[in-house]
Design an enzyme around this catalytic site. Structure first.
Site, mmCIF file in Angstrom:
data_model
loop_
_atom_site.group_PDB
_atom_site.id
_atom_site.type_symbol
_atom_site.label_atom_id
_atom_site.label_comp_id
_atom_site.label_asym_id
_atom_site.label_seq_id
_atom_site.Cartn_x
_atom_site.Cartn_y
_atom_site.Cartn_z
ATOM 1 C CG HIS A 129 16.950 -4.059 45.100
ATOM 2 N ND1 HIS A 129 16.203 -4.455 46.488
ATOM 3 C CD2 HIS A 129 15.688 -2.782 44.295
ATOM 4 C CE1 HIS A 129 16.871 -2.925 47.441
ATOM 5 N NE2 HIS A 129 15.898 -2.109 46.328
ATOM 6 C CG ASP A 189 18.252 -6.916 48.210
ATOM 7 O OD1 ASP A 189 19.266 -6.737 46.602
ATOM 8 O OD2 ASP A 189 17.843 -5.733 48.114
ATOM 9 C CD GLN A 247 8.709 4.695 47.900
ATOM 10 O OE1 GLN A 247 8.644 4.753 49.210
ATOM 11 N NE2 GLN A 247 7.854 5.928 46.848
ATOM 12 N N GLY A 248 14.143 4.908 46.863
ATOM 13 C CA GLY A 248 15.074 5.581 46.613
ATOM 14 C C GLY A 248 16.498 5.042 47.697
ATOM 15 C CG ASP A 249 16.383 5.746 51.590
ATOM 16 O OD1 ASP A 249 16.774 6.729 51.185
ATOM 17 O OD2 ASP A 249 15.239 6.119 52.199
ATOM 18 C CB SER A 250 17.231 0.158 47.182
ATOM 19 O OG SER A 250 15.448 0.341 47.678
#
Length: 253
Positions: A71, A116, A207-210
């Site tokens: 993603h 993912d 958010q941003g750790d994905s």
């Protein structure tokens, strides 16, 4: 499917309380309730950057291959991507390397978040050191409750627009797929066979750790994928299950 506001990338979060109606599954990772750390403690961690700005995390698989979340690589071309490796700070230090190409899992589904996972090929090879090291892929899942850690430069609270400059990490515990999909938690059938969960009270990715690493027993067991909010008690962080997806990574790397 319950919906939580989709942020920049994707993450998992757990804290307590019911989920407000009308929110969308969050697709952004960040560390909530964590502590500052240095890259020498997580030398496999990289910052995946779009046009010079941090967008996701990733893990060093080999000198020229990075593992991240599918993603993180939607609607983007390799030409605007680079990684920073070997630095405690996403915006300085270490080395930056351009991305030559990437490949998302063919079975990735943005609606269900199944499969993912993605690999990134670098334009030049990394030089391994005390701050840049590859991490092995789990061949089996840790037991439910096993100790794990997740790291990244993601936001430190749900919905925040700012990210820390210094790498953060948090210690969590593995929640097996069967337990994560049980009535103990709120996801039910949304937890698929290519997912594994992890949770700790008041702690999570965000958010941003994905795309970043969930590590247990010295190997990569998960890739930060999604979750409802961040650190909600009934909603553990959800990760791509590396053991289940291991053969795909090896065959495509």
């Amino acid at each position: 499917m319950l919906k939580f506001v989709i942020l920049l990338s994707a993450v998992a979060c757990a804290l307590g309380g019911t989920i407000p109606e009308g929110l969308l599954p969050q697709l952004d990772g960040r560390i909530v309730g964590g502590s500052a750390t240095t890259i020498s403690s997580f030398p496999w961690q990289i910052s995946l950057q779009r046009s010079g700005s941090h967008s996701c995390g990733g893990s060093v698989y080999s000198a020229n291959v990075i593992v991240t979340a599918a993603h993180c690589l939607q609607s983007v071309s390799a030409s605007v991507l680079q990684i920073r490796a070997g630095s405690t700070y996403w915006s300085s230090g270490g080395v930056t390397v351009k991305v030559s190409s990437f490949k998302n899992h063919e079975g990735y589904n943005a609606n269900t978040m199944v499969n993912d996972i993605a690999i990134i090929k670098l334009a030049s090879s990394l030089t391994f050191s005390s701050t840049i090291k590859a991490i092995g892929l789990a061949s089996s899942n840790p037991a439910n409750g096993a100790a794990a850690s997740v790291s990244g430069w993601g936001t430190q609270s749900y919905g925040s627009s700012s990210i820390p400059s210094q790498l953060q990490y948090v210690n969590v515990n593995i929640v097996s797929q069967s337990v994560c999909s049980s009535s103990t938690y709120g996801y039910g059938s949304e937890i698929k066979s290519t997912m594994i969960c992890a949770a700790a009270s008041g702690k999570d990715a965000c958010q941003g750790d994905s795309g970043g690493p969930l590590v247990s027993g010295g190997v990569l067991v998960g890739v930060v994928s999604w979750g409802y909010g961040c650190a909600y008690s009934n909603y553990p962080g959800v990760y791509a299950d590396v053991a289940a997806l291991r053969s795909w990574v090896i065959n495509n790397a």
